[in-house]
Design an enzyme around this catalytic site. Structure first.
Site, PDB file in Angstrom:
ATOM      1  N   PRO A 127      48.861  25.095  71.333  1.00 32.37           N
ATOM      2  CA  PRO A 127      50.257  25.549  71.392  1.00 32.37           C
ATOM      3  C   PRO A 127      51.231  24.435  70.993  1.00 32.37           C
ATOM      4  CG  PRO A 127      49.050  26.316  73.321  1.00 32.37           C
ATOM      5  CD  PRO A 127      48.108  25.434  72.557  1.00 32.37           C
ATOM      6  N   SER A 131      50.647  21.619  62.779  1.00 32.97           N
ATOM      7  CA  SER A 131      50.527  20.733  61.605  1.00 32.97           C
ATOM      8  C   SER A 131      50.123  19.331  62.033  1.00 32.97           C
ATOM      9  CB  SER A 131      51.865  20.672  60.865  1.00 32.97           C
ATOM     10  OG  SER A 131      52.214  21.951  60.414  1.00 32.97           O
ATOM     11  N   ILE A 156      43.040  31.097  67.215  1.00 34.68           N
ATOM     12  CA  ILE A 156      41.698  30.782  66.716  1.00 34.68           C
ATOM     13  C   ILE A 156      41.027  32.010  66.082  1.00 34.68           C
ATOM     14  CG2 ILE A 156      39.429  29.803  67.316  1.00 34.68           C
ATOM     15  CD1 ILE A 156      41.996  27.882  67.396  1.00 34.68           C
ATOM     16  N   GLN A 276      60.499  45.532  29.349  1.00 37.63           N
ATOM     17  CA  GLN A 276      60.152  44.107  29.291  1.00 37.63           C
ATOM     18  C   GLN A 276      60.192  43.459  30.683  1.00 37.63           C
ATOM     19  OE1 GLN A 276      62.713  41.155  27.310  1.00 37.63           O
ATOM     20  NE2 GLN A 276      61.000  40.828  25.917  1.00 37.63           N
ATOM     21  N   ILE A 334      57.188  46.342  41.528  1.00 33.28           N
ATOM     22  CA  ILE A 334      56.790  47.184  40.391  1.00 33.28           C
ATOM     23  C   ILE A 334      56.529  48.624  40.854  1.00 33.28           C
ATOM     24  CG2 ILE A 334      54.912  47.570  38.711  1.00 33.28           C
ATOM     25  CD1 ILE A 334      54.838  44.467  38.381  1.00 33.28           C
ATOM     26  N   LEU A 335      56.011  48.769  42.060  1.00 30.25           N
ATOM     27  CA  LEU A 335      55.776  50.133  42.557  1.00 30.25           C
ATOM     28  C   LEU A 335      57.042  50.765  43.145  1.00 30.25           C
ATOM     29  CD1 LEU A 335      52.729  49.157  42.324  1.00 30.25           C
ATOM     30  CD2 LEU A 335      52.267  50.752  44.181  1.00 30.25           C
ATOM     31  N   GLY A 336      58.120  49.988  43.239  1.00 32.42           N
ATOM     32  CA  GLY A 336      59.372  50.537  43.775  1.00 32.42           C
ATOM     33  C   GLY A 336      59.167  51.055  45.195  1.00 32.42           C
ATOM     34  N   GLU A 360      45.048  26.689  57.820  1.00 31.81           N
ATOM     35  CA  GLU A 360      44.311  25.561  57.218  1.00 31.81           C
ATOM     36  C   GLU A 360      45.268  24.588  56.530  1.00 31.81           C
ATOM     37  OE1 GLU A 360      40.432  26.250  55.792  1.00 31.81           O
ATOM     38  OE2 GLU A 360      40.109  27.924  57.150  1.00 31.81           O
TER      39      GLU A 360
END
Ligand SMILES: Cc1cc2nc3c(=O)[nH]c(=O)nc-3n(C[C@H](O)[C@H](O)[C@H](O)COP(=O)(O)OP(=O)(O)OC[C@H]3O[C@@H](n4cnc5c(N)ncnc54)[C@H](O)[C@@H]3O)c2cc1C
Length: 376
Positions: A127, A131, A156, A276, A334-336, A360
């Site tokens: 806890p 880092s 974990i 485009q 792209i799929l909106g 990690e």
């Protein structure tokens, strides 16, 4: 230099891709929806020798090597990201036991891990120490012929399903010395907390662990007293190749969905893939996927050849995770509206991939590892 896979690597790729498409991908949405650990996937991985890929057959492994491992993990994660991280941590745990363990430890745990008797877990984070992992406070007091562990671990992976967990603990406060221990699930004083509720990889098992007067024999130490940090950091170097591969697998799935959708979806009288703005997103994604893959293959190749690869593994993980997040984000765009709802898998890919910039070692920590290596 040869950019082609060997015959064996190609066979592993084809075998795991087909397993993943047939077994993991169809269940992934339900596993996510129910936040359910897919034990049946773990069993299938064991049956195909995918849980002990980094140690020899003498200990139940398949010794396929880091490149084949990276390929297999990518294919698994492309079908189910949660299954991918479970596989990654089990392989990482087994490899650490193979590299640093005694023959007795290898003979006891490695066949269990590769045979799917239980997953492997690696408990470093606490806890108060993420880092800054070296700042951990779990303490292992020497007592007669054993050690007594007290403290707790956070986040974990595989924690509740592991037959063995590598636990990093202080064995001396001043100067600080960290050692590694192999702790079995049934050990008195070792308890498993509740499952974390997560944004993504919701089928992976993520728990807090606690140790209260948890006694282990001296033979439970992995390596020698004071080796813990070295074991943790070098294990994470290899682990990062796995997480890079996981990110590539998830991002590739999002990219393929977006490519197909851009071809089929029509607006203003034409396929959206003819605009485009959409083409550039897809071109960027294809380029970043290849770049991430090449960085990851390079790190795995160096590891396979026994050459230094720590910086390269961090570069691969940093780039694959960051690029993968961009690719999944663009896939939703792209799929909106259809990208935002659960009918299509890309919103899950976006949720799943976020964690690859965190565990990690966060992206910020990868940059620290890379810049330290640049300055020698
Ligand atoms: C789903 C999941 C599974 C996990 N599985 C495991 C596991 O199996 N075993 C295990 O031991 N751990 C595991 N972790 C823990 C994970 O490795 C940590 O969450 C991670 O290392 C970050 O630590 P933290 O969460 O404490 O964040 P912190 O360290 O508190 O970081 C918070 C923020 O500050 C930034 N930061 C921190 N230090 C610096 C710095 N020096 N410079 C710049 N920025 C900095 C970070 O990058 C981050 O953005 C898991 C985490 C998750 C979410």
């Amino acid at each position: 230099m040869d950019f082609r896979l060997t015959d064996e690597q190609s066979q592993i790729e084809a075998m795991v891709r087909s397993l993943s498409l047939k077994e993991f991908a169809p269940r992934a949405a339900q596993v996510d929806e129910e936040s359910r650990y897919p034990a049946e996937n773990h069993r299938l991985l064991a049956d195909l020798g995918l849980l002990g890929m980094l140690y020899p057959a003498t200990f139940g492994g398949s010794e396929a090597g880091p490149v084949s491992y990276a390929i297999a993990l990518r294919e698994v994660a492309a079908g189910c990201a949660s299954t991918g991280v479970g596989m990654a941590v089990t392989n990482m745990t087994g490899e650490a036991i193979f590299r640093f363990g005694s023959d007795a430890q290898r003979s006891r745990y490695l066949p269990m891990l590769s045979g799917g008797k239980g997953a492997g877990a690696f408990a470093l984070t606490e806890p108060g120490a993420g880092s800054d992992a070296a700042g951990l406070s779990t303490f292992a007091r020497e007592d007669g012929n054993g050690y007594v562990l007290d403290g707790s671990k956070a986040f974990i992976t595989n924690g509740a399903n592991a037959c063995v967990t590598i636990v990093m603990a202080l064995t001396q406060r001043s100067p600080r010395r960290i050692s590694a221990f192999l702790v079995e699930r049934e050990t008195p004083g070792f308890s498993i907390g509740k499952s974390e509720r997560k944004l993504g990889i919701r089928g992976s098992d993520t728990v807090a662990l606690s140790f209260e007067e948890c006694r282990v024999p001296k033979t439970a130490m992995l390596g020698s007293p004071g080796d813990g940090l070295k074991i943790a950091l070098s294990t994470l170097d290899g682990g990062r190749i796995g997480i890079a591969s996981q990110a590539i697998g998830i991002a590739r799935s999002a990219f393929l969905t977006a490519t197909g959708y851009a071809r089929d979806r029509r607006q203003f009288g034409q396929a959206i893939g003819e605009f485009q703005a959409i083409q550039w997103k897809l071109a960027n994604a294809a380029t970043e996927l290849d770049a991430a893959q090449l960085l990851t293959y390079r790190a795995a190749f160096l590891k396979e050849k026994g050459l230094p690869y720590s910086k390269e593994a961090s570069m691969a993980k940093l780039f694959a995770a960051e690029a993968g997040n961009r690719i999944c984000h663009d896939a939703v765009q792209i799929l909106g509206g259809y990208g935002y709802i659960r009918e299509y898998p890309v919103e899950r890919h976006l949720r799943d991939i976020q964690v690859t910039t965190i565990y990690e070692g966060t992206s910020e920590i990868q940059r620290i590892v890379i810049s330290r290596a640049l300055h020698g």
